[in-house]
Design a protein around this motif. Sequence first.
Motif, mmCIF file in Angstrom:
data_model
loop_
_atom_site.group_PDB
_atom_site.id
_atom_site.type_symbol
_atom_site.label_atom_id
_atom_site.label_comp_id
_atom_site.label_asym_id
_atom_site.label_seq_id
_atom_site.Cartn_x
_atom_site.Cartn_y
_atom_site.Cartn_z
ATOM 1 N N CYS B 34 0.805 -1.221 0.000
ATOM 2 C CA CYS B 34 0.000 0.000 0.000
ATOM 3 C C CYS B 34 0.836 1.269 0.000
ATOM 4 O O CYS B 34 0.409 2.290 -0.527
ATOM 5 C CB CYS B 34 -0.951 -0.014 1.193
ATOM 6 S SG CYS B 34 -0.647 -1.301 2.382
ATOM 7 N N CYS B 35 2.028 1.263 0.598
ATOM 8 C CA CYS B 35 2.865 2.466 0.622
ATOM 9 C C CYS B 35 3.176 2.936 -0.789
ATOM 10 O O CYS B 35 3.349 4.133 -1.016
ATOM 11 C CB CYS B 35 4.170 2.192 1.358
ATOM 12 S SG CYS B 35 4.052 2.503 3.113
ATOM 13 N N CYS B 100 6.408 -0.982 7.587
ATOM 14 C CA CYS B 100 6.658 -2.342 7.083
ATOM 15 C C CYS B 100 8.093 -2.475 6.599
ATOM 16 O O CYS B 100 8.799 -3.405 6.975
ATOM 17 C CB CYS B 100 5.726 -2.662 5.933
ATOM 18 S SG CYS B 100 4.092 -3.066 6.461
ATOM 19 N N CYS B 129 2.003 4.603 8.622
ATOM 20 C CA CYS B 129 1.408 3.443 7.947
ATOM 21 C C CYS B 129 0.137 3.846 7.248
ATOM 22 O O CYS B 129 -0.921 3.707 7.810
ATOM 23 C CB CYS B 129 1.132 2.332 8.942
ATOM 24 S SG CYS B 129 0.220 0.945 8.238
HETATM 25 S S1 SF4 Z 1 3.476 0.596 6.316
HETATM 26 FE FE1 SF4 Z 1 1.249 0.437 6.211
HETATM 27 S S2 SF4 Z 1 0.747 1.444 4.280
HETATM 28 FE FE2 SF4 Z 1 2.917 0.946 4.196
HETATM 29 S S3 SF4 Z 1 3.074 -1.048 3.232
HETATM 30 FE FE3 SF4 Z 1 2.978 -1.392 5.422
HETATM 31 S S4 SF4 Z 1 0.814 -1.724 5.845
HETATM 32 FE FE4 SF4 Z 1 0.948 -0.758 3.832
#
Ligand code: SF4
Lengths: 179, 167
Positions: B34-35, B100, B129
């Motif tokens: 998602c990032c 993550c 996040c």
């Molecule tokens: S930090 Fe949050 S938004 Fe980014 S990849 Fe991980 S779960 Fe997804």
Amino acid sequence: METAILVEKLKARHPDAVLGSTDRYGTLEIQVDRNSIDRLVETLRADSELSFNMLVDLVSIDYSAYPGWTGDRFGLAYLLKSLALGHRLQLKVAVPEEEPVVPTLSHLFANANWLEREAFDQMGIRFTRHPNLKRLLNHHEFVGHPLRKDYPITRRQWLSANESLMDEMEVRLKEKGYE
Amino acid sequence: MGVETFPVLTTRRDAVIAWGQKNSLWPMPFGTACCAIEFMGVVSSVFDLARFGAELVRFSPRQADLLLVAGTVTFKQAPILKQIYEQMCEPKWVISMGVCASAGGFYNTYCTVQGIDQIIPVDVYISGCPPRPEAILQAVLKLQDKIDNPKAVPPAQFKAKEPSFDY
Ligand code: SF4
């Protein structure tokens, strides 16, 4: 089709395969003998009055931490649907820990190939006559089956080299007519 | 004496190279989750990473000098990330975007690498996040400071303590 008639029909065709049936929250559930699952599903798929032509999902279950459970350690749940007639069915198979082996359905449903690979990878259930029974989600150097209740959830395993995946690629190329 | 009358400027070679490098970072997004979607927001018009000279997103590691790891890295993915990092030409920098990539986040499980710094060196970590676009812009600015001043020591309040985990 009425569920009672369906069960009777299956019992008539495969008397030793059907072990029992229950109503699971409005869906018919049939307990099936482990070694007859492929024959039974073949009937369910081929019979025009049943025509279960879609394998919605295949779920593997580890009952070892289940409160009050006395049956076999593993279980498989096959969710079937008929696109033409709109009815659904769940098949339940008990799988013993000593011999977690079940016949494959990959010749009947194309998606069973990957669903069974996932059940093998995560839960360690083996499928006989599966064309390509290898790990699907975890890497090829992984040891153990992480969704078993006795696998420590934070035991991490490093992968030293990437997989080439050429064996999968060659099958696809052949399917599409490139050699 | 003005530049008009004496059109020569003296400086250090390192300084002028660093000035060029920091203002023309070419990021390569290693987006696995998602990032990476959030990164799209940062490069597009509202937040506009182009204001800091880092808008030329490359999808080949050989053309990029900033690896932006955006997303969850699994053990299956780890050798790929390492190989991509090794394919980048020197000089190269890494930003670890989101919890993550930085520490495994809430995926404290059998399949997720608990921070990409176990595989490759990281210059700037971004928490969140996903992180807000402003946080990513700040990370790029921090990285520019670092390129300017490679020997600078972070202020005391930002120095990492010994981690203590109690799960
Ligand atoms: S930090 Fe949050 S938004 Fe980014 S990849 Fe991980 S779960 Fe997804």
